[in-house]
Design a protein around this motif. Structure first.
Motif, PDB file in Angstrom:
ATOM      1  N   VAL A 104       0.849  -1.187   0.000  1.00 54.00           N
ATOM      2  CA  VAL A 104       0.000   0.000   0.000  1.00 54.00           C
ATOM      3  C   VAL A 104       0.891   1.246   0.000  1.00 54.00           C
ATOM      4  O   VAL A 104       1.693   1.456   0.912  1.00 54.00           O
ATOM      5  CB  VAL A 104      -0.933   0.015   1.222  1.00 54.00           C
ATOM      6  CG1 VAL A 104      -1.729   1.314   1.266  1.00 54.00           C
ATOM      7  CG2 VAL A 104      -1.876  -1.188   1.174  1.00 54.00           C
ATOM      8  N   GLY A 105       0.787   2.034  -1.035  1.00 51.30           N
ATOM      9  CA  GLY A 105       1.520   3.285  -1.113  1.00 51.30           C
ATOM     10  C   GLY A 105       2.951   3.186  -1.583  1.00 51.30           C
ATOM     11  O   GLY A 105       3.620   4.205  -1.762  1.00 51.30           O
ATOM     12  N   ARG A 106       3.441   1.977  -1.783  1.00 46.92           N
ATOM     13  CA  ARG A 106       4.819   1.836  -2.239  1.00 46.92           C
ATOM     14  C   ARG A 106       5.046   0.433  -2.807  1.00 46.92           C
ATOM     15  O   ARG A 106       4.216  -0.460  -2.647  1.00 46.92           O
ATOM     16  CB  ARG A 106       5.809   2.091  -1.104  1.00 46.92           C
ATOM     17  CG  ARG A 106       5.763   1.062   0.026  1.00 46.92           C
ATOM     18  CD  ARG A 106       6.674   1.450   1.172  1.00 46.92           C
ATOM     19  NE  ARG A 106       6.622   0.486   2.266  1.00 46.92           N
ATOM     20  CZ  ARG A 106       7.478  -0.526   2.406  1.00 46.92           C
ATOM     21  NH1 ARG A 106       8.443  -0.712   1.509  1.00 46.92           N
ATOM     22  NH2 ARG A 106       7.372  -1.363   3.430  1.00 46.92           N
ATOM     23  N   GLU A 107       6.154   0.284  -3.480  1.00 39.03           N
ATOM     24  CA  GLU A 107       6.578  -1.011  -3.974  1.00 39.03           C
ATOM     25  C   GLU A 107       7.947  -1.337  -3.394  1.00 39.03           C
ATOM     26  O   GLU A 107       8.751  -0.441  -3.127  1.00 39.03           O
ATOM     27  CB  GLU A 107       6.658  -1.013  -5.508  1.00 39.03           C
ATOM     28  CG  GLU A 107       5.316  -0.864  -6.186  1.00 39.03           C
ATOM     29  CD  GLU A 107       5.427  -0.953  -7.699  1.00 39.03           C
ATOM     30  OE1 GLU A 107       6.569  -0.848  -8.221  1.00 39.03           O
ATOM     31  OE2 GLU A 107       4.379  -1.117  -8.354  1.00 39.03           O
ATOM     32  N   ARG A 108       8.204  -2.630  -3.187  1.00 39.48           N
ATOM     33  CA  ARG A 108       9.508  -3.057  -2.683  1.00 39.48           C
ATOM     34  C   ARG A 108      10.127  -4.010  -3.693  1.00 39.48           C
ATOM     35  O   ARG A 108       9.529  -5.026  -4.056  1.00 39.48           O
ATOM     36  CB  ARG A 108       9.388  -3.744  -1.325  1.00 39.48           C
ATOM     37  CG  ARG A 108      10.750  -4.133  -0.740  1.00 39.48           C
ATOM     38  CD  ARG A 108      10.670  -4.557   0.706  1.00 39.48           C
ATOM     39  NE  ARG A 108      10.056  -5.862   0.862  1.00 39.48           N
ATOM     40  CZ  ARG A 108      10.338  -6.709   1.870  1.00 39.48           C
ATOM     41  NH1 ARG A 108      11.208  -6.351   2.802  1.00 39.48           N
ATOM     42  NH2 ARG A 108       9.720  -7.860   1.960  1.00 39.48           N
ATOM     43  N   PHE A 109      11.324  -3.651  -4.163  1.00 36.00           N
ATOM     44  CA  PHE A 109      12.026  -4.455  -5.162  1.00 36.00           C
ATOM     45  C   PHE A 109      12.886  -5.493  -4.459  1.00 36.00           C
ATOM     46  O   PHE A 109      13.644  -5.175  -3.534  1.00 36.00           O
ATOM     47  CB  PHE A 109      12.892  -3.552  -6.041  1.00 36.00           C
ATOM     48  CG  PHE A 109      13.725  -4.311  -7.045  1.00 36.00           C
ATOM     49  CD1 PHE A 109      13.126  -4.933  -8.131  1.00 36.00           C
ATOM     50  CD2 PHE A 109      15.099  -4.392  -6.898  1.00 36.00           C
ATOM     51  CE1 PHE A 109      13.893  -5.627  -9.059  1.00 36.00           C
ATOM     52  CE2 PHE A 109      15.874  -5.082  -7.824  1.00 36.00           C
ATOM     53  CZ  PHE A 109      15.272  -5.700  -8.902  1.00 36.00           C
ATOM     54  N   LEU A 110      12.775  -6.729  -4.909  1.00 38.20           N
ATOM     55  CA  LEU A 110      13.583  -7.831  -4.387  1.00 38.20           C
ATOM     56  C   LEU A 110      14.516  -8.285  -5.504  1.00 38.20           C
ATOM     57  O   LEU A 110      14.065  -8.791  -6.535  1.00 38.20           O
ATOM     58  CB  LEU A 110      12.690  -8.986  -3.929  1.00 38.20           C
ATOM     59  CG  LEU A 110      11.566  -8.634  -2.949  1.00 38.20           C
ATOM     60  CD1 LEU A 110      10.697  -9.854  -2.673  1.00 38.20           C
ATOM     61  CD2 LEU A 110      12.129  -8.072  -1.653  1.00 38.20           C
ATOM     62  N   ASP A 111      15.807  -8.103  -5.300  1.00 37.07           N
ATOM     63  CA  ASP A 111      16.769  -8.407  -6.353  1.00 37.07           C
ATOM     64  C   ASP A 111      16.962  -9.914  -6.506  1.00 37.07           C
ATOM     65  O   ASP A 111      16.470 -10.710  -5.696  1.00 37.07           O
ATOM     66  CB  ASP A 111      18.104  -7.718  -6.047  1.00 37.07           C
ATOM     67  CG  ASP A 111      18.882  -7.346  -7.303  1.00 37.07           C
ATOM     68  OD1 ASP A 111      18.568  -7.887  -8.383  1.00 37.07           O
ATOM     69  OD2 ASP A 111      19.797  -6.509  -7.202  1.00 37.07           O
TER      70      ASP A 111
END
Length: 249
Positions: free
Chosen positions: A186-193
């Motif tokens: 919610v409100g953001r994205e999290r990148f997982l490399d």
């Protein structure tokens, strides 16, 4: 052909993505610094740079070259998919360990793979082990950079990662994969490399990763450009110096 004692328990993979000179450094330094190392597979993403010296090194040390099925024009990073392909190759099912390597790695100290293996043997709940990383091969990267959780804490970095080839790990790769992922919060994205999501899933099974007391050179960001691309000429100059030395071994 380079004469060596085969270590059939470990199979290694590196992906060449128009990084043939870097991959040559990786091949030569791997075998020079880890005498008797067994099997290395180079998956090539249809590279169109000059591969001749890299192919000579592969022939000298008995490394296998395979086309990955991808090319250098893909808009998405294919690295994790190629690594998954290697893990799930039936020919690798009987290996005890899998060694993941980035093309822009140079082994600058003897016995690194042995040290990683010994670290795993000391930590029976660990699924994999990695070394510490350096830009010059002599001193670990600055503390503020090493504090990035993507380097050591939150994922087993596939620049150099020795992994137990367990049924659990192969199932995680089959179901989850080793590719990058994005969490839509919610409100953001999290990148997982690459390898991060798999590391997280392994932790849910009580299997963590460990960092051994060994040091490698990792140039970072030579296959897929990022904000550090301005440093590539400096990195290439250091690479070429290592190549001149390694080619005499």
């Amino acid at each position: 052909m380079y004469s060596q004692q085969s270590d059939a328990q470990i199979g290694a993979i590196v992906v060449n993505h128009n990084t043939s000179a870097w991959t040559e450094v990786l091949i030569r330094s791997l075998f020079v610094q880890n005498p008797g190392f067994g099997r290395l597979t180079v998956y090539d993403n249809g590279s169109i740079d000059d591969r001749s010296a890299m192919l000579d090194a592969a022939a000298q040390y008995g490394a296998e070259i395979q086309q990955s099925g991808f090319d250098t024009t893909t808009t998405t990073n294919s690295h994790g998919q190629v690594l998954s392909k290697f893990v799930l190759d039936p020919r690798n099912a009987e290996l005890d360990y899998l060694l993941f390597l980035d093309a822009d790695v140079c082994f600058t100290s003897p016995g690194t793979i042995r040290i990683l293996r010994e670290e795993l043997e000391r930590n029976p709940t660990a699924f994999g082990a990695g070394p510490r990383m350096s830009w010059d091969g002599e001193s670990e990267m600055a503390p503020d950079l090493a504090a990035n959780p993507e380097i050591y804490r939150d994922r087993l970095h596939p620049a150099c990662a020795l992994v137990r080839n367990t049924e659990l790990f192969r199932r995680v790769v089959d179901e989850v994969g080793l590719s990058c992922a994005t969490q839509h919060l919610v409100g953001r994205e999290r990148f997982l490399d690459t390898f991060r999501l798999a590391t997280m899933v392994m932790r849910t099974h009580g299997a963590s990763h460990v960092i051994a007391d060994a040091l490698i050179m990792h140039a970072f960001a030579v296959s897929y450009p990022n904000e550090s691309s301005s440093l590539i000429p400096q990195k290439e100059a250091r690479r070429d110096a290592w190549l001149r030395n390694l080619r005499t071994k």
